[in-house]
Design an enzyme around this catalytic site. Structure first.
Site, PDB file in Angstrom:
ATOM      1  N   CYS A 127       0.859  -1.181   0.000  1.00  0.00           N
ATOM      2  CA  CYS A 127       0.000   0.000   0.000  1.00  0.00           C
ATOM      3  C   CYS A 127       0.908   1.248   0.000  1.00  0.00           C
ATOM      4  O   CYS A 127       1.755   1.394  -0.877  1.00  0.00           O
ATOM      5  CB  CYS A 127      -0.947  -0.095   1.190  1.00  0.00           C
ATOM      6  SG  CYS A 127      -2.099   1.242   1.477  1.00  0.00           S
ATOM      7  N   ASP A 183      -8.025  -3.166  -8.548  1.00  0.00           N
ATOM      8  CA  ASP A 183      -7.652  -2.110  -7.605  1.00  0.00           C
ATOM      9  C   ASP A 183      -8.154  -0.765  -8.138  1.00  0.00           C
ATOM     10  O   ASP A 183      -7.610  -0.232  -9.112  1.00  0.00           O
ATOM     11  CB  ASP A 183      -6.131  -2.076  -7.428  1.00  0.00           C
ATOM     12  CG  ASP A 183      -5.676  -1.183  -6.288  1.00  0.00           C
ATOM     13  OD1 ASP A 183      -6.385  -0.202  -5.981  1.00  0.00           O
ATOM     14  OD2 ASP A 183      -4.609  -1.455  -5.711  1.00  0.00           O
ATOM     15  N   HIS A 214      -7.290  -3.830  -4.119  1.00  0.00           N
ATOM     16  CA  HIS A 214      -6.208  -3.283  -3.299  1.00  0.00           C
ATOM     17  C   HIS A 214      -6.152  -4.058  -1.984  1.00  0.00           C
ATOM     18  O   HIS A 214      -7.176  -4.340  -1.373  1.00  0.00           O
ATOM     19  CB  HIS A 214      -6.486  -1.806  -3.012  1.00  0.00           C
ATOM     20  CG  HIS A 214      -5.331  -1.089  -2.394  1.00  0.00           C
ATOM     21  ND1 HIS A 214      -4.240  -0.670  -3.126  1.00  0.00           N
ATOM     22  CD2 HIS A 214      -5.094  -0.719  -1.119  1.00  0.00           C
ATOM     23  CE1 HIS A 214      -3.382  -0.075  -2.322  1.00  0.00           C
ATOM     24  NE2 HIS A 214      -3.869  -0.093  -1.102  1.00  0.00           N
TER      25      HIS A 214
END
Length: 248
Positions: A127, A183, A214
């Protein structure tokens, strides 16, 4: 075969700053490569600690420094909408030069450990951490980088300035980048742009795109995709074995 590990909460000195970090080491005697684990926006939480332990079980000295130390010492959270809001607020206060300084301090700390081969250091990040390790890949000591769904690489950098992708020619080692095809925050065009830049500057790399959203690697998130995560972990192990273990 997994090796037994020990874990400790330690502090990394960086000038007047003391950076909290989670350290996991193989229990057996020897000299090992090291891997720096860079958190999501949720701090050095259970997911990051588990990844750090998994790496130590594979024969690495693994360390997760608190990237929000300057802003929110001791912060860690889960994955609720409120947690995301707070984590994003802290992320927006970070600066690339400070984060790189803290990672340099982490490298310096690792080199003081008698069981670390200072010539075999890699990094992995998720991330926000996936973005950070792309930045950190420009440091000469980082021989291998695993970047998981790093958002904003093509259009931003922490604290402002030229986007992180403009630093691609400065990457020193091998980089593997992992993205989820669903994502919403990292469209396909951005992953293609990253891949094109890595190819343009002949950076040793592979880009992997997996079914998933994600956070597909994190088993504490609703977006976890077990099949994608399992295959990605095999690729991570391959990267570090080739680029780090081979140097020990």
């Amino acid at each position: 075969m997994d090796t037994e590990v020990r874990t400790n909460q330690i502090k990394i000195p960086n000038g007047d700053l003391q950076i909290d970090a989670y350290l996991a080491e193989p229990l057996r005697q020897g000299t090992f490569p090291a891997v720096i684990v860079i958190q999501e926006i949720f701090g050095v939480n259970i997911h990051i600690r588990e990844v750090t332990q998994r790496l130590a079980k594979q024969g690495y000295v693994a360390i997760a420094p608190a990237i929000f130390q300057r802003i929110a010492p001791g912060f860690e959270s889960g994955y609720t909408p409120e947690d995301i809001q707070i984590g994003r607020k802290y992320k927006e206060q970070t600066k690339a030069n400070e984060i790189l300084s803290d990672i340099q301090a982490t490298i310096a700390y690792l080199k003081t450990l008698p069981n670390v081969n200072g010539d075999a250091i890699g990094s992995i990040g998720f991330c926000f951490g996936g973005h950070i390790v792309y930045l950190a890949a420009t440091l000469p000591e980082i021989k291998a980088t695993a970047s998981f769904y790093g958002g904003g690489i093509v259009n931003s950098t922490p604290g402002g300035g030229a986007p992180t992708i403009t630093r691609t020619p400065d990457i020193k080692g091998t980089i593997y980048a992992f993205f989820g095809t669903e994502d919403a925050g990292i469209p396909l065009e951005q992953t293609q742009q990253i891949e094109a830049e890595l190819e343009k500057y002949q950076i040793p790399h592979q880009v992997f795109r997996y079914p998933g959203e994600h956070g597909f690697f994190c088993n504490h998130r609703g977006s976890y995709n077990a099949l994608s995560a399992a295959d990605a972990w095999l690729k991570v192990k391959e990267l570090f074995e080739k680029q780090l273990q081979a140097k020990v």
